[in-house]
Design a protein around this motif. Sequence first.
Motif, short mmCIF file in Angstrom:
data_model
loop_
_atom_site.label_atom_id
_atom_site.label_comp_id
_atom_site.label_asym_id
_atom_site.label_seq_id
_atom_site.Cartn_x
_atom_site.Cartn_y
_atom_site.Cartn_z
N PRO C 59 0.79 -1.23 0.00
CA PRO C 59 0.00 0.00 0.00
C PRO C 59 0.83 1.28 0.00
O PRO C 59 0.37 2.30 -0.51
CB PRO C 59 -0.83 -0.12 1.28
CG PRO C 59 -0.03 -1.01 2.15
CD PRO C 59 0.69 -1.95 1.28
N ALA C 62 6.92 2.88 2.15
CA ALA C 62 7.70 2.37 3.27
C ALA C 62 7.60 0.85 3.36
O ALA C 62 8.61 0.15 3.47
CB ALA C 62 7.20 3.01 4.57
N SER C 63 6.36 0.32 3.28
CA SER C 63 6.21 -1.13 3.38
C SER C 63 6.76 -1.81 2.13
O SER C 63 7.32 -2.91 2.22
CB SER C 63 4.75 -1.50 3.61
OG SER C 63 3.93 -0.82 2.71
N ARG C 66 10.48 -2.19 2.56
CA ARG C 66 10.80 -3.26 3.51
C ARG C 66 10.61 -4.63 2.88
O ARG C 66 11.42 -5.54 3.07
CB ARG C 66 9.94 -3.11 4.75
CG ARG C 66 10.48 -2.08 5.71
CD ARG C 66 9.62 -2.01 6.94
NE ARG C 66 10.19 -1.17 7.96
CZ ARG C 66 10.09 0.14 7.98
NH1 ARG C 66 9.45 0.77 7.03
NH2 ARG C 66 10.63 0.85 8.97
#
Lengths: 170, 88, 109
Positions: C59, C62-63, C66
């Motif tokens: 979404p 940042a994710s 990662r």
Amino acid sequence: MNSRRVWAILRFVLTTLFLYFVWVLFTSDLGLFSLLFGLAASVMTAALTYHIFLPEHEANLRFFTPHFWALIRFLFLMVFSLYQSSFQVVKAVISGNTNPRIVHFRTRLRSDLARTVLANAITFTPGTMTLDLNDDHLTVHWLLCSTTHTKAAGEAIKTKLEHALGRTWL
Amino acid sequence: MTEFILQSMLVMLIIFAIGTLLRLLLGPTASDRLVALNVLSAVSLALLVLWGIRIGRTLYLDVALVYDIFGFLGFLAITRFLKDRKEG
Amino acid sequence: MIIREILALIAFLVGTFFGIFGMVGLFRFRDPYSRLHAGSLCGTTAVFSYLVALLLLAPSLASGARVFIILVFFLISAPTGSSIVGKFIWESEDATRQRSAMKREDKSL
């Protein structure tokens, strides 16, 4: 004596840079306190462990600094061969005819890092799995074996990977 | 569409986890159990990442990253322990 | 947006295919080496494909970053783990073979 001192300082700086890079990557926090604390922790850890992280006999920068584009190409080769080898193993699962053997051969790569990456990459080539890596001597379990002759087995398994790795490290 | 893919991925991962657990319980020797545990650790890593994406919090992804990097240290400990017990 | 979802669906289907056949191999083969080949390699491919699908569905940036780091480290850690297990099988089979050979010698004496 002098060149050894220079090499030790260089190894210390390289270890610190690597640790600091990993710190910034994992915290992903650009505040002043975080950056300073990470730098201090990296310097302390590097002072304690640089002679383990980069052994003294690896006296060539090309031993552990990769060519960037060759590294990217090698990553894509790994992903491609991962899918290819899984497909071969699926075919073996369906048909059920396997020919498992253990083969031994040697590699001519010289740096420890390149040998470790070769041992990991052999696990991704069709039907092979690394069992042991001792200096330059590899023990490989081969599920779909076609030959037991040492030189022929080594050529069949490692040639492509060794070329790609020889371009990346030394 | 996205919700459907995430939901079916969750179901498939739970099926894989049940299969590996069955092998873990059935496996006749310690080697078979260790093989099943190796697959189960990869499946649980995928479950952690899936849950982090689905909830939308990055905390789960940090946990998954640390689990990914230090996961095989557990295998080293288990194999060392079993080997010592066999020799002694 | 729809292209991302279609690509994620393709990656999900590929991962499911390899995962199901990995499970079948885990129960069909008889010796631990072949089980390790089927389970570990097909499981790695299935989880890798799932992670690619999740990377496409992430979404936020940042994710997504990662998940990308996890993907790269998974390519390093998965073969290391299976190599540790393979070495354990090798050494334990060696030990059992030696023990049975010794027993045979004892009986012949």
